[in-house]
Write a protein that holds these residues in place. Structure first.
Motif, PDB file in Angstrom:
ATOM      1  N   GLY A 219       0.779  -1.236   0.000  1.00 34.19           N
ATOM      2  CA  GLY A 219       0.000   0.000   0.000  1.00 34.19           C
ATOM      3  C   GLY A 219       0.807   1.279   0.000  1.00 34.19           C
ATOM      4  N   VAL A 220       2.103   1.168  -0.324  1.00 31.25           N
ATOM      5  CA  VAL A 220       2.935   2.372  -0.424  1.00 31.25           C
ATOM      6  C   VAL A 220       2.823   2.908  -1.853  1.00 31.25           C
ATOM      7  N   LYS A 221       2.492   4.186  -2.001  1.00 32.93           N
ATOM      8  CA  LYS A 221       2.252   4.776  -3.322  1.00 32.93           C
ATOM      9  C   LYS A 221       3.548   5.349  -3.909  1.00 32.93           C
ATOM     10  N   PRO A 222       3.803   5.123  -5.194  1.00 32.85           N
ATOM     11  CA  PRO A 222       4.981   5.738  -5.817  1.00 32.85           C
ATOM     12  C   PRO A 222       4.801   7.246  -5.974  1.00 32.85           C
ATOM     13  N   CYS A 223       5.871   7.983  -5.712  1.00 35.13           N
ATOM     14  CA  CYS A 223       5.848   9.441  -5.788  1.00 35.13           C
ATOM     15  C   CYS A 223       7.070   9.914  -6.576  1.00 35.13           C
ATOM     16  N   GLY A 224       6.912  11.014  -7.275  1.00 37.47           N
ATOM     17  CA  GLY A 224       7.982  11.512  -8.125  1.00 37.47           C
ATOM     18  C   GLY A 224       8.725  12.696  -7.533  1.00 37.47           C
ATOM     19  N   LEU A 225       9.659  13.226  -8.341  1.00 36.80           N
ATOM     20  CA  LEU A 225      10.511  14.320  -7.878  1.00 36.80           C
ATOM     21  C   LEU A 225       9.731  15.606  -7.645  1.00 36.80           C
ATOM     22  N   GLY A 226       8.580  15.759  -8.315  1.00 34.44           N
ATOM     23  CA  GLY A 226       7.771  16.955  -8.111  1.00 34.44           C
ATOM     24  C   GLY A 226       7.287  17.051  -6.680  1.00 34.44           C
ATOM     25  N   ALA A 227       6.689  15.957  -6.175  1.00 33.17           N
ATOM     26  CA  ALA A 227       6.222  15.942  -4.784  1.00 33.17           C
ATOM     27  C   ALA A 227       7.396  16.017  -3.820  1.00 33.17           C
ATOM     28  N   ARG A 228       8.497  15.389  -4.161  1.00 30.83           N
ATOM     29  CA  ARG A 228       9.671  15.434  -3.281  1.00 30.83           C
ATOM     30  C   ARG A 228      10.137  16.876  -3.085  1.00 30.83           C
ATOM     31  N   ASP A 229      10.028  17.683  -4.147  1.00 37.90           N
ATOM     32  CA  ASP A 229      10.464  19.074  -4.051  1.00 37.90           C
ATOM     33  C   ASP A 229       9.523  19.905  -3.181  1.00 37.90           C
ATOM     34  N   THR A 230       8.207  19.749  -3.337  1.00 38.68           N
ATOM     35  CA  THR A 230       7.290  20.535  -2.495  1.00 38.68           C
ATOM     36  C   THR A 230       7.329  20.063  -1.048  1.00 38.68           C
ATOM     37  N   LEU A 231       7.551  18.788  -0.829  1.00 38.21           N
ATOM     38  CA  LEU A 231       7.659  18.261   0.537  1.00 38.21           C
ATOM     39  C   LEU A 231       8.894  18.817   1.242  1.00 38.21           C
ATOM     40  N   ARG A 232      10.037  18.805   0.552  1.00 33.36           N
ATOM     41  CA  ARG A 232      11.264  19.285   1.198  1.00 33.36           C
ATOM     42  C   ARG A 232      11.205  20.795   1.390  1.00 33.36           C
ATOM     43  N   LEU A 233      10.526  21.508   0.488  1.00 29.53           N
ATOM     44  CA  LEU A 233      10.382  22.950   0.644  1.00 29.53           C
ATOM     45  C   LEU A 233       9.548  23.267   1.888  1.00 29.53           C
ATOM     46  N   GLU A 234       8.412  22.586   2.041  1.00 30.34           N
ATOM     47  CA  GLU A 234       7.600  22.769   3.255  1.00 30.34           C
ATOM     48  C   GLU A 234       8.384  22.425   4.514  1.00 30.34           C
ATOM     49  N   ALA A 235       9.261  21.426   4.412  1.00 33.96           N
ATOM     50  CA  ALA A 235      10.041  20.958   5.568  1.00 33.96           C
ATOM     51  C   ALA A 235      11.272  21.811   5.841  1.00 33.96           C
ATOM     52  N   GLY A 236      11.510  22.842   5.020  1.00 33.45           N
ATOM     53  CA  GLY A 236      12.635  23.741   5.253  1.00 33.45           C
ATOM     54  C   GLY A 236      13.987  23.130   4.948  1.00 33.45           C
ATOM     55  N   MET A 237      14.038  22.199   3.967  1.00 36.33           N
ATOM     56  CA  MET A 237      15.285  21.501   3.645  1.00 36.33           C
ATOM     57  C   MET A 237      15.877  22.023   2.334  1.00 36.33           C
ATOM     58  N   ASN A 238      17.148  22.415   2.394  1.00 36.52           N
ATOM     59  CA  ASN A 238      17.820  22.990   1.241  1.00 36.52           C
ATOM     60  C   ASN A 238      18.006  21.995   0.103  1.00 36.52           C
ATOM     61  N   LEU A 239      18.006  22.526  -1.115  1.00 34.62           N
ATOM     62  CA  LEU A 239      18.318  21.747  -2.312  1.00 34.62           C
ATOM     63  C   LEU A 239      19.629  22.253  -2.880  1.00 34.62           C
ATOM     64  N   TYR A 240      20.593  21.346  -3.033  1.00 32.41           N
ATOM     65  CA  TYR A 240      21.898  21.757  -3.554  1.00 32.41           C
ATOM     66  C   TYR A 240      21.746  22.265  -4.990  1.00 32.41           C
ATOM     67  N   GLY A 241      22.467  23.346  -5.299  1.00 31.93           N
ATOM     68  CA  GLY A 241      22.408  23.934  -6.624  1.00 31.93           C
ATOM     69  C   GLY A 241      21.337  24.998  -6.739  1.00 31.93           C
ATOM     70  N   GLN A 242      20.430  25.027  -5.767  1.00 32.06           N
ATOM     71  CA  GLN A 242      19.352  26.007  -5.787  1.00 32.06           C
ATOM     72  C   GLN A 242      19.433  26.919  -4.556  1.00 32.06           C
ATOM     73  N   ASP A 243      19.524  26.322  -3.376  1.00 31.37           N
ATOM     74  CA  ASP A 243      19.574  27.097  -2.138  1.00 31.37           C
ATOM     75  C   ASP A 243      20.999  27.333  -1.659  1.00 31.37           C
ATOM     76  N   MET A 244      21.936  26.588  -2.198  1.00 26.51           N
ATOM     77  CA  MET A 244      23.352  26.828  -1.934  1.00 26.51           C
ATOM     78  C   MET A 244      24.166  26.125  -3.014  1.00 26.51           C
ATOM     79  N   ASP A 245      25.408  26.594  -3.188  1.00 23.88           N
ATOM     80  CA  ASP A 245      26.329  25.963  -4.134  1.00 23.88           C
ATOM     81  C   ASP A 245      27.743  26.343  -3.717  1.00 23.88           C
ATOM     82  N   ASP A 246      28.702  26.125  -4.618  1.00 27.31           N
ATOM     83  CA  ASP A 246      30.094  26.342  -4.213  1.00 27.31           C
ATOM     84  C   ASP A 246      30.491  27.812  -4.137  1.00 27.31           C
TER      85      ASP A 246
END
Length: 363
Positions: A219-246
């Protein structure tokens, strides 16, 4: 998909499920399987799973493994006392910019696993190996491209994963938060990128498709990168290359908590630069008060000066448009600011991150 895009061991399963595929960091990955918003809500309310096999696990072994990591990372692995305990850290260049953000698991003083981002994996390996060789240390880096990785996330993730993965046995057998355990051929870690409870499981590539199917059956549903991005944004988690880089210091990216300066005798790459250049900006959340959608690279006008959004999207949980913004240091949570969208100034409000955690709105 470009002809040069890499495929994970679960590629055929994504196509069979009708996924919409996109190129992500050189990998052909599912962005959604129909409704990105439904996938987002599934993780917040039940259990969803993500193929994260594009990320790279690297095993580090040898007598100087701990010494190597203490000089490589801004956070200090010496604080890891429990077997399997994980540490989140930035790996910096000499100027204090973020080469990558990663998780390292300690299984012993001579035995670690490092998990790095897909888009930076090749340069990370080159950087690490150059440091290892240059310092003449007794340790070996082994990239584990033979492994797949599946993240199972949500309030029911542990219970449903236990039905599908024999090595887990039961939900109560799951490791503690931010700890990984080795179970046969698997590494099972109580970590994730969604702000929900859950597991990230590394397993032999040959077992990936059968495990994915077993999770579907539980009963675990497959989820894609789109949902992963909105979930991590709500959770306050940085994305490399977007929120920080070298070019960005962790002190300006909301990641000062990952920089450990307590041991004066510990010198790590980028330490001198961080100490010479204290934070000049801060990262806050934004909630748009007017109608519109926040995206990256939108100008922010605060009382203390201008800033810019780094990530932005519609939040399915809050039903509002939200963003991260790098703003002047004196800007405080709760301040009214303006953002410029298509030439118009719109009202927004700053908030302390995260927006959502464990299914609950915090703003």
């Amino acid at each position: 998909m470009t002809s040069s895009a890499r495929q994970t061991p679960l590629h055929a399963a994504h196509l069979a499920a009708g996924a919409r595929m996109v190129d992500f960091a050189g990998w052909d990955m599912p962005v959604n399987y129909g409704s990105q918003i439904e996938e987002h809500h599934t993780v917040r309310r039940d259990a969803g799973m993500f193929d994260v096999s594009h990320m790279l696990s690297i095993d580090l072994t040898g007598a100087d493994a701990t010494r190597f990591l203490r000089g490589l990372l801004a956070n200090d692995v010496a604080k890891l006392k429990e077997t399997g305990k994980a540490l989140y850290s930035c790996m910096l260049n000499e100027a204090g910019g973020v080469i990558d953000d990663l998780i390292v698991y300690r299984f012993g003083d001579t035995d670690y696993r490092i998990v790095v981002n897909a888009g930076t994996a090749d340069k990370d390996l080159i950087w690490m190996q150059a440091r290892l060789t240059g310092d003449n240390l007794d340790a070996t880096l082994t990239p584990r491209r033979d492994l797949a990785m599946i993240a199972i996330q949500g309030p029911n993730a542990l219970a449903k994963a236990a039905l599908a993965i024999p090595e887990l046995g039961s939900a109560s057998a799951a490791p503690a938060h931010f700890v990984g355990i080795r179970a046969g051929e698997l590494m099972i870690a109580r970590t994730g990128y969604t702000g929900e409870d859950g597991l990230e499981i590394a397993l032999p590539a040959a077992r990936a498709a059968d495990t994915w199917d077993a999770l579907l059956g539980a009963g675990v549903k497959p989820c894609g990168l789109g949902a992963r991005d909105t979930l991590r944004l709500e959770a306050g988690m940085n994305l490399y290359g977007q929120d920080m880089d070298d070019t960005v210091s962790p002190l300006d990216a909301g990641l000062a908590w990952t920089v450990d300066l307590r041991d004066d005798a510990r010198d790590f790459v980028g330490r001198a630069a961080l100490q010479a250049n204290p934070a000049s900006r801060r990262l806050l959340g934004l909630i748009l008060e007017d109608k519109g959608i926040l995206r990256a690279h939108i100008k922010v006008f605060a009382a203390g000066g201008e800033g810019e959004t780094t990530s932005g999207s519609f939040s399915p949980t809050l039903e509002r448009s939200i963003a991260f913004a790098r703003v002047p240091l004196e800007t405080q949570p709760g301040e009214e600011v303006e953002v410029e969208i298509r030439g118009k100034r719109l009202k927004a409000r700053t908030v302390k991150l995260p927006f959502v955690r464990n299914g609950k709105a915090l703003v």
